[in-house]
Design a protein around this motif. Sequence first.
Motif, mmCIF file in Angstrom:
data_model
loop_
_atom_site.group_PDB
_atom_site.id
_atom_site.type_symbol
_atom_site.label_atom_id
_atom_site.label_comp_id
_atom_site.label_asym_id
_atom_site.label_seq_id
_atom_site.Cartn_x
_atom_site.Cartn_y
_atom_site.Cartn_z
ATOM 1 N N PHE A 17 7.765 11.563 -0.288
ATOM 2 C CA PHE A 17 8.264 11.918 0.928
ATOM 3 C C PHE A 17 9.590 12.721 0.774
ATOM 4 O O PHE A 17 10.558 11.998 0.507
ATOM 5 C CB PHE A 17 8.367 10.700 1.990
ATOM 6 N N PHE A 20 11.841 11.060 -1.985
ATOM 7 C CA PHE A 20 11.546 9.899 -2.306
ATOM 8 C C PHE A 20 10.170 9.558 -2.599
ATOM 9 O O PHE A 20 9.042 10.252 -2.097
ATOM 10 C CB PHE A 20 11.671 9.036 -0.959
ATOM 11 N N ALA A 22 7.216 7.270 -2.681
ATOM 12 C CA ALA A 22 6.810 5.989 -2.238
ATOM 13 C C ALA A 22 5.609 5.495 -3.170
ATOM 14 O O ALA A 22 5.473 4.211 -3.119
ATOM 15 C CB ALA A 22 6.221 6.433 -0.703
ATOM 16 N N PRO A 41 5.545 -6.464 -1.504
ATOM 17 C CA PRO A 41 6.689 -6.597 -0.415
ATOM 18 C C PRO A 41 6.712 -5.600 0.650
ATOM 19 O O PRO A 41 5.968 -4.517 0.272
ATOM 20 C CB PRO A 41 7.882 -6.678 -1.287
ATOM 21 N N ASN A 42 7.481 -5.597 1.389
ATOM 22 C CA ASN A 42 7.530 -4.625 2.492
ATOM 23 C C ASN A 42 8.185 -3.177 1.610
ATOM 24 O O ASN A 42 8.854 -3.361 1.043
ATOM 25 C CB ASN A 42 8.758 -4.785 3.610
ATOM 26 N N GLY A 43 7.324 -2.022 2.127
ATOM 27 C CA GLY A 43 7.791 -0.762 1.585
ATOM 28 C C GLY A 43 7.234 -0.756 0.238
ATOM 29 O O GLY A 43 7.770 0.358 -0.434
ATOM 30 N N ALA A 44 6.317 -1.396 -0.140
ATOM 31 C CA ALA A 44 5.817 -1.218 -1.612
ATOM 32 C C ALA A 44 5.003 -0.096 -1.710
ATOM 33 O O ALA A 44 4.811 0.405 -3.000
ATOM 34 C CB ALA A 44 5.132 -2.555 -1.970
ATOM 35 N N GLY A 45 4.411 0.265 -0.809
ATOM 36 C CA GLY A 45 3.572 1.580 -0.745
ATOM 37 C C GLY A 45 2.303 1.390 -0.239
ATOM 38 O O GLY A 45 1.189 2.124 -0.665
ATOM 39 N N LYS A 46 1.831 0.164 0.170
ATOM 40 C CA LYS A 46 0.435 -0.158 0.372
ATOM 41 C C LYS A 46 -0.057 0.742 1.456
ATOM 42 O O LYS A 46 -1.092 1.535 1.328
ATOM 43 C CB LYS A 46 0.333 -1.630 0.859
ATOM 44 N N THR A 47 0.455 0.817 2.599
ATOM 45 C CA THR A 47 0.084 1.755 3.767
ATOM 46 C C THR A 47 0.089 3.284 3.534
ATOM 47 O O THR A 47 -0.889 3.830 3.851
ATOM 48 C CB THR A 47 0.702 1.626 5.083
ATOM 49 N N THR A 48 1.082 3.700 2.537
ATOM 50 C CA THR A 48 1.000 5.017 2.148
ATOM 51 C C THR A 48 -0.290 5.218 1.281
ATOM 52 O O THR A 48 -0.965 6.451 1.491
ATOM 53 C CB THR A 48 2.115 5.445 1.263
ATOM 54 N N TYR A 57 -2.864 11.740 4.140
ATOM 55 C CA TYR A 57 -1.855 12.275 3.394
ATOM 56 C C TYR A 57 -2.385 12.800 2.065
ATOM 57 O O TYR A 57 -3.541 12.263 1.536
ATOM 58 C CB TYR A 57 -0.837 11.145 2.897
ATOM 59 N N GLU A 159 -3.138 -5.429 7.036
ATOM 60 C CA GLU A 159 -2.583 -6.267 8.029
ATOM 61 C C GLU A 159 -3.183 -6.693 9.116
ATOM 62 O O GLU A 159 -2.662 -6.491 10.056
ATOM 63 C CB GLU A 159 -1.152 -6.178 8.192
ATOM 64 N N HIS A 191 0.339 -9.778 4.140
ATOM 65 C CA HIS A 191 1.270 -10.613 3.822
ATOM 66 C C HIS A 191 0.928 -12.299 3.617
ATOM 67 O O HIS A 191 1.691 -12.992 3.519
ATOM 68 C CB HIS A 191 2.587 -10.290 4.530
HETATM 69 N N1 LIG Z 1 6.316 9.433 6.772
HETATM 70 C C1 LIG Z 1 7.222 8.675 5.896
HETATM 71 N N2 LIG Z 1 8.555 9.435 5.744
HETATM 72 C C2 LIG Z 1 9.373 9.139 4.781
HETATM 73 N N3 LIG Z 1 9.473 7.731 4.059
HETATM 74 C C3 LIG Z 1 8.190 7.061 4.396
HETATM 75 C C4 LIG Z 1 7.200 7.563 5.154
HETATM 76 N N4 LIG Z 1 6.201 6.307 5.475
HETATM 77 C C5 LIG Z 1 6.610 5.535 4.336
HETATM 78 N N5 LIG Z 1 7.748 5.909 3.918
HETATM 79 C C6 LIG Z 1 8.495 4.874 2.941
HETATM 80 O O1 LIG Z 1 7.456 4.754 1.958
HETATM 81 C C7 LIG Z 1 7.762 3.478 1.467
HETATM 82 C C8 LIG Z 1 6.379 2.832 1.503
HETATM 83 O O2 LIG Z 1 5.904 2.539 2.651
HETATM 84 P P1 LIG Z 1 4.834 1.853 3.145
HETATM 85 O O3 LIG Z 1 4.507 1.751 4.681
HETATM 86 O O4 LIG Z 1 3.509 2.407 2.262
HETATM 87 O O5 LIG Z 1 4.857 0.366 2.573
HETATM 88 P P2 LIG Z 1 3.894 -0.951 2.791
HETATM 89 O O6 LIG Z 1 3.800 -1.515 1.316
HETATM 90 O O7 LIG Z 1 2.813 -0.695 3.501
HETATM 91 O O8 LIG Z 1 4.975 -1.821 3.574
HETATM 92 P P3 LIG Z 1 4.716 -3.085 4.544
HETATM 93 O O9 LIG Z 1 4.123 -4.118 3.925
HETATM 94 O O10 LIG Z 1 6.238 -3.291 5.114
HETATM 95 O O11 LIG Z 1 3.739 -2.448 5.682
HETATM 96 C C9 LIG Z 1 8.697 2.878 2.195
HETATM 97 O O12 LIG Z 1 10.025 2.869 1.602
HETATM 98 C C10 LIG Z 1 8.861 3.663 3.507
HETATM 99 O O13 LIG Z 1 10.109 3.669 4.065
#
Ligand SMILES: Nc1ncnc2c1ncn2[C@@H]1O[C@H](COP(=O)(O)OP(=O)(O)OP(=O)(O)O)[C@@H](O)[C@H]1O
Length: 303
Positions: A17, A20, A22, A41-48, A57, A159, A191
């Motif tokens: 992004f 950054f 991800a 953990p939160n922000g690990a990149g799973k949802t991305t 994406y 989740e 989680h």
């Molecule tokens: N659209 C976006 N623009 C900028 N940064 C993003 C965007 N989407 C996600 N991120 C960043 O990418 C990183 C990974 O986010 P992601 O949502 O994939 O994590 P996650 O593992 O699913 O976390 P969680 O367990 O909290 O849901 C995070 O640092 C998030 O802030």
Amino acid sequence: MTTTPAVIDVRGLVKRFGRFTAVDGLNLTVAPGAVHGFLGPNGAGKTTTIRVLLGLYRAAAGSARVLGMDPARQSAAINRRISYVPGDVHLWPNLTGHQCLDALAGLRGARDESAERRLTEDFALDVRKSVRAYSKGNRQKVILVAAFAAPTDLLILDEPTTGLDPLMEEVFRRCVRDAVAAGRTVLLSSHILGEVEQLCDAVTIVKDGRLVESGRLTDLRHLAASRITAQLTGPQSTTVTNGLRDLGLVNGDGAGTDLVLSVPRTQVLPVLALLARADAGDITCTPASLEELFLRHYRVAAR
Ligand SMILES: Nc1ncnc2c1ncn2[C@@H]1O[C@H](COP(=O)(O)OP(=O)(O)OP(=O)(O)O)[C@@H](O)[C@H]1O
């Protein structure tokens, strides 16, 4: 020898992004018929990563295959064969639960109404109510009913149980088991480690967009220490402490009578033999829990 192709096959995936990163060179392989836990953990990149799999994406580098197709070019075909449950459910507030199920099935173009009715009952969902009147848990149930009832090959669940009460979590677990028995494959991001431990055959653990560990849960457990406990009398304690020293282990409790040890896999049998020879009481041996594994890997990754 022929090998069955993976349902999800991600190699060296990179998603940025702006500046950054991800997801940073991630590999993820999900075998057909598996329930595969996706942890981090939160922000690990799973949802991305999931959003790349759905074709929402574009990846900057690496490859992704879902059901043998490329999400960047064949997302419509992929989405017809996938049920996706996001953690954050947004539905049409003016529609009833039933109308939402109609709309979701309409978008998909395929429906199994008898499965929908059965699941609506299992989840104790009143589909006559308007979505506006639903609690978070009830909105989640609408998406879960639509996902499990749809005639799809792969469920991607991000989740999925946030907002469900323990009774409904049990219904969810049953649905996952039924889905697998029917030959479907499940990617479960969660989680709730107890849930993952109960449902998943294999897990992939990620942190900061990178792979930390991946494999069958039984194999990963073997990498972590087991916990051995026993009750000792004073003289037994001395014998056991000496025996542990010979094995290169330390009885942290000294001459105590409640023995609690963290023992590497290769030392489990010699320690159990030592305790048996010393005639120790109440011997227990527990393999590492997913929580211990998870925390161990996170700590390693955080260094
Ligand atoms: N659209 C976006 N623009 C900028 N940064 C993003 C965007 N989407 C996600 N991120 C960043 O990418 C990183 C990974 O986010 P992601 O949502 O994939 O994590 P996650 O593992 O699913 O976390 P969680 O367990 O909290 O849901 C995070 O640092 C998030 O802030």
